[in-house]
Motif scaffolding. Structure first.
Motif, mmCIF file in Angstrom:
data_model
loop_
_atom_site.group_PDB
_atom_site.id
_atom_site.type_symbol
_atom_site.label_atom_id
_atom_site.label_comp_id
_atom_site.label_asym_id
_atom_site.label_seq_id
_atom_site.Cartn_x
_atom_site.Cartn_y
_atom_site.Cartn_z
ATOM 1 N N LYS A 88 3.484 -5.155 0.379
ATOM 2 C CA LYS A 88 2.348 -5.155 1.301
ATOM 3 C C LYS A 88 2.125 -6.562 1.862
ATOM 4 C CE LYS A 88 -2.396 -3.435 1.288
ATOM 5 N NZ LYS A 88 -3.490 -2.932 0.447
ATOM 6 N N SER A 89 2.211 -7.560 0.999
ATOM 7 C CA SER A 89 2.047 -8.945 1.420
ATOM 8 C C SER A 89 3.129 -9.353 2.415
ATOM 9 C CB SER A 89 2.075 -9.861 0.194
ATOM 10 O OG SER A 89 1.960 -11.203 0.574
ATOM 11 N N LEU A 90 4.371 -8.945 2.155
ATOM 12 C CA LEU A 90 5.461 -9.275 3.079
ATOM 13 C C LEU A 90 5.227 -8.635 4.444
ATOM 14 C CD1 LEU A 90 8.224 -10.615 3.595
ATOM 15 C CD2 LEU A 90 9.264 -8.463 2.881
ATOM 16 N N LEU A 91 4.879 -7.352 4.463
ATOM 17 C CA LEU A 91 4.620 -6.672 5.735
ATOM 18 C C LEU A 91 3.512 -7.388 6.512
ATOM 19 C CD1 LEU A 91 4.793 -2.949 4.564
ATOM 20 C CD2 LEU A 91 6.429 -4.108 6.068
ATOM 21 N N GLU A 92 2.449 -7.747 5.812
ATOM 22 C CA GLU A 92 1.331 -8.419 6.475
ATOM 23 C C GLU A 92 1.712 -9.819 6.939
ATOM 24 O OE1 GLU A 92 -1.973 -7.859 3.795
ATOM 25 O OE2 GLU A 92 -1.977 -5.700 4.201
ATOM 26 N N ASP A 93 2.447 -10.573 6.109
ATOM 27 C CA ASP A 93 2.878 -11.921 6.492
ATOM 28 C C ASP A 93 3.786 -11.896 7.719
ATOM 29 O OD1 ASP A 93 1.439 -12.955 4.356
ATOM 30 O OD2 ASP A 93 3.200 -13.364 3.112
ATOM 31 N N LEU A 94 4.581 -10.827 7.851
ATOM 32 C CA LEU A 94 5.489 -10.697 8.992
ATOM 33 C C LEU A 94 4.799 -10.092 10.216
ATOM 34 C CD1 LEU A 94 8.686 -9.435 7.123
ATOM 35 C CD2 LEU A 94 8.287 -11.718 8.083
ATOM 36 N N GLY A 95 3.555 -9.686 10.072
ATOM 37 C CA GLY A 95 2.813 -9.113 11.189
ATOM 38 C C GLY A 95 3.256 -7.707 11.557
ATOM 39 N N VAL A 96 3.798 -6.972 10.595
ATOM 40 C CA VAL A 96 4.280 -5.611 10.841
ATOM 41 C C VAL A 96 3.101 -4.645 10.764
ATOM 42 C CG1 VAL A 96 5.766 -3.758 9.976
ATOM 43 C CG2 VAL A 96 6.571 -6.133 9.945
ATOM 44 N N ASP A 97 2.946 -3.831 11.787
ATOM 45 C CA ASP A 97 1.906 -2.817 11.805
ATOM 46 C C ASP A 97 2.413 -1.614 11.014
ATOM 47 O OD1 ASP A 97 -0.537 -1.668 12.526
ATOM 48 O OD2 ASP A 97 0.342 -0.705 14.279
ATOM 49 N N TYR A 98 1.611 -1.150 10.060
ATOM 50 C CA TYR A 98 2.037 -0.041 9.216
ATOM 51 C C TYR A 98 0.813 0.723 8.725
ATOM 52 C CZ TYR A 98 0.646 -2.889 5.197
ATOM 53 O OH TYR A 98 -0.071 -3.637 4.305
ATOM 54 N N ASP A 99 1.044 1.925 8.273
ATOM 55 C CA ASP A 99 0.006 2.731 7.652
ATOM 56 C C ASP A 99 0.143 2.597 6.144
ATOM 57 O OD1 ASP A 99 -0.913 3.696 10.133
ATOM 58 O OD2 ASP A 99 0.546 5.321 10.106
ATOM 59 N N TYR A 100 -0.988 2.563 5.456
ATOM 60 C CA TYR A 100 -0.980 2.424 4.002
ATOM 61 C C TYR A 100 -1.670 3.621 3.375
ATOM 62 C CZ TYR A 100 -1.750 0.517 -0.656
ATOM 63 O OH TYR A 100 -1.764 0.325 -2.016
ATOM 64 N N VAL A 101 -0.995 4.274 2.456
ATOM 65 C CA VAL A 101 -1.563 5.395 1.722
ATOM 66 C C VAL A 101 -1.824 4.913 0.299
ATOM 67 C CG1 VAL A 101 -1.234 7.765 0.923
ATOM 68 C CG2 VAL A 101 -0.335 7.066 3.160
ATOM 69 N N ASP A 102 -3.090 4.747 -0.042
ATOM 70 C CA ASP A 102 -3.492 4.287 -1.359
ATOM 71 C C ASP A 102 -3.458 5.464 -2.317
ATOM 72 O OD1 ASP A 102 -4.709 3.347 -3.662
ATOM 73 O OD2 ASP A 102 -6.372 2.391 -2.595
ATOM 74 N N LEU A 103 -2.519 5.439 -3.245
ATOM 75 C CA LEU A 103 -2.328 6.563 -4.155
ATOM 76 C C LEU A 103 -3.489 6.744 -5.123
ATOM 77 C CD1 LEU A 103 1.474 6.267 -4.910
ATOM 78 C CD2 LEU A 103 0.311 7.407 -3.030
ATOM 79 N N GLU A 104 -4.351 5.743 -5.231
ATOM 80 C CA GLU A 104 -5.523 5.867 -6.087
ATOM 81 C C GLU A 104 -6.668 6.598 -5.396
ATOM 82 O OE1 GLU A 104 -5.732 1.596 -7.117
ATOM 83 O OE2 GLU A 104 -5.576 2.344 -9.179
ATOM 84 N N SER A 105 -6.668 6.630 -4.080
ATOM 85 C CA SER A 105 -7.791 7.250 -3.370
ATOM 86 C C SER A 105 -7.400 8.462 -2.534
ATOM 87 C CB SER A 105 -8.491 6.219 -2.483
ATOM 88 O OG SER A 105 -7.618 5.748 -1.481
ATOM 89 N N VAL A 106 -6.118 8.677 -2.307
ATOM 90 C CA VAL A 106 -5.657 9.824 -1.528
ATOM 91 C C VAL A 106 -5.157 10.891 -2.503
ATOM 92 C CG1 VAL A 106 -4.016 10.621 0.215
ATOM 93 C CG2 VAL A 106 -5.058 8.354 0.433
ATOM 94 N N PRO A 107 -5.877 12.020 -2.613
ATOM 95 C CA PRO A 107 -5.552 13.020 -3.632
ATOM 96 C C PRO A 107 -4.093 13.484 -3.656
ATOM 97 C CG PRO A 107 -7.641 13.543 -2.608
ATOM 98 C CD PRO A 107 -7.049 12.401 -1.830
ATOM 99 N N ASP A 108 -3.483 13.717 -2.511
ATOM 100 C CA ASP A 108 -2.101 14.195 -2.501
ATOM 101 C C ASP A 108 -1.098 13.095 -2.181
ATOM 102 O OD1 ASP A 108 -2.641 13.849 0.217
ATOM 103 O OD2 ASP A 108 -1.567 15.666 0.803
#
Length: 94
Positions: free
Chosen positions: A29-49
């Motif tokens: 996640k840090s690498l994607l953000e440092d490189l300025g890559v736009d992405y979607d994040y699915v937090d497995l702790e808060s997304v039931p499926d």
């Protein structure tokens, strides 16, 4: 980065499935953000499926799972492997 509770219908997006307690997830996640890559994040702790969706993509229980618009994915990638895939996709320059 966009947090997603529901599956994205856009096929031109990078989607990362992960959890904050996961060291490899935080690193990717840090690498994607440092490189300025736009992405979607699915937090497995808060997304039931979310974990089921990640396992359906990778066939494994390991995270992070990062799915790409070209219908490929990586699981627990090193920074070098993730960077190489982003270059291949044209998301970043070499």
């Amino acid at each position: 980065m966009t947090d997603l509770a529901t599956p994205s219908s856009a096929t031109d997006r990078i989607t990362m499935y992960g959890a904050e307690w996961c060291i490899d997830c935080r690193r990717s996640k840090s690498l994607l953000e440092d490189l300025g890559v736009d992405y979607d994040y699915v937090d497995l702790e808060s997304v039931p499926d979310g974990a089921d969706r990640a396992k359906a993509i990778s066939g494994r229980m390991s995270i992070p799972v990062i799915a790409f618009p070209d219908d490929t994915h990586v699981v627990e990638p090193s920074n070098a492997d993730l960077r190489a895939k982003l270059v291949e996709l044209g998301a970043i320059s070499a």
